[in-house]
Design an enzyme around this catalytic site. Sequence first.
Site, PDB file in Angstrom:
ATOM      1  N   ASP A 168       0.911  -1.257   0.060  1.00  0.00           N
ATOM      2  CA  ASP A 168      -0.031   0.079  -0.072  1.00  0.00           C
ATOM      3  C   ASP A 168       0.847   1.297  -0.129  1.00  0.00           C
ATOM      4  O   ASP A 168       1.165   1.756   0.989  1.00  0.00           O
ATOM      5  CB  ASP A 168      -0.807   0.029   1.324  1.00  0.00           C
ATOM      6  CG  ASP A 168      -1.735   1.109   1.333  1.00  0.00           C
ATOM      7  OD1 ASP A 168      -2.008   1.948   0.061  1.00  0.00           O
ATOM      8  OD2 ASP A 168      -2.913   0.970   2.125  1.00  0.00           O
ATOM      9  N   PRO A 169       1.327   1.665  -1.184  1.00  0.00           N
ATOM     10  CA  PRO A 169       2.207   2.730  -1.151  1.00  0.00           C
ATOM     11  C   PRO A 169       1.690   4.047  -0.483  1.00  0.00           C
ATOM     12  O   PRO A 169       0.802   4.329  -0.728  1.00  0.00           O
ATOM     13  CB  PRO A 169       2.625   2.981  -2.686  1.00  0.00           C
ATOM     14  CG  PRO A 169       2.027   1.657  -3.419  1.00  0.00           C
ATOM     15  CD  PRO A 169       1.371   1.023  -2.689  1.00  0.00           C
TER      16      PRO A 169
END
Length: 459
Positions: A168-169
């Site tokens: 989940d950048p």
Amino acid sequence: MYILSSATFSSTTFLTPRVSSSSSLSSSSLSSSTSNSKLRLLPLRSSPRRSSSACPCSFYSSSKVRAMAEMVKDKEEESSLSAVESAQRRETKHSRTFLDVTSEAELLSAIRMETEAGRLPSNVASGMEELYHNYKNAILQSGNPKADEIVLSNMTAALDRIFLDIEDPFVFSPYHKALREPFDYYMFGQNYIRPLVDFRNSYVGNISVFYDMEQKLRQGHNIILISNHQTEADPAVIALLLETTNPHLAEKMTYIAGDRVVTDPLCKPFSIGRNLICVYSKKHMNDVPELAEMKRKANTRSLKEMALLLRGGSQIIWIAPSGGRDRPDPVTEEWFPAPFDASALDNLRRLAEHSAAPGHIYPLALLCHSIMPPPRQVEKEIGEKRMIAFHGTGLSVAPEISFSDITASCESPEEAKEAYTQALYNAVTEQYNVLKSAIHGKQGLKASTPNVSLSQTWN
């Protein structure tokens, strides 16, 4: 692997901004040319934003630099979630692959398992393994009797945070405030770098000046630190050397950070734990020509954020006007502070002068290149090899340097700009040479001079 800009605000291409007297700053006011997780919930002012479409592989590939265009966004585009709420959501969706390991074998097996499952890009996995082995060797070098325990604990935390960002950048705002809840990224970075610092052979210069700076901050003044830049670990080294005397300075400090430390997956978790003004470097401005204009506009937004911060007062800003990390001389192998960019330094000085709060500019010297030396040459590609070692470090600050005092006899603005830059650079170099004599020359406290008084405040 640790935060700090490999190319700082000093390398942006701004003209000097003017801050309007109104309470808000419009875009027309600026001119531009070219291991421990705590569960207390406290609101933060900046919000992490997620990029669901960004492929982790893009962080290592210049052919997919569009992911970098997401690094900074206008406030109008921010999520309605608070920073803590967004962070909590990331944590609840995150796997425990690395948190559940209990040995080196399990940790390395976890990297391979996630790679084979397609959840971890192979180049990131290789970087993780390399980082683990280099970090382990450095801690063993320290002779710490708990080395194996420290390595497993700190690398488990590091790989867990890296993997979370792959899943989940995290996308940084132009102004990013250190994320301390629900996971304390600041202490995570401190705990990771701490065992790499040989405190027996580390020194702080002119500790009284740090106390003076702290007093000025309490009075609402702004502090600008003009510094050389040695490693990605610079912020942690600064904080660790001030931990026993001036922890408030270190935690409050805002760093001007280049885009590479907020896009490299091995850097990002450490960057999340620092206050940052995110910019694109002039050195990399035209790496991808079609993104150059986007980068300039992003830098203008970051400059606006800086002006707003300084207008509020009580800010301490760190900047390296060299635009990147120091490198050794290719012939002599001697390390020295890289030359300062006079235009960049002058931009920041003018910005500070136009804020409502009084501003003070101090020359700061750092010596810590042995802990995490940069590549010998500036690299375009993201994903540099991380060499790590256990070594002594040094930090020193000189009294503030007044622009009017230095430039009183100058006959033109250009001459004044160059004279002031040289005065600051000379002060940084003088302090750096004292630290070098103390640490690499093994003179210790005897290396002190009339202008640089060394101490070990943790003893």
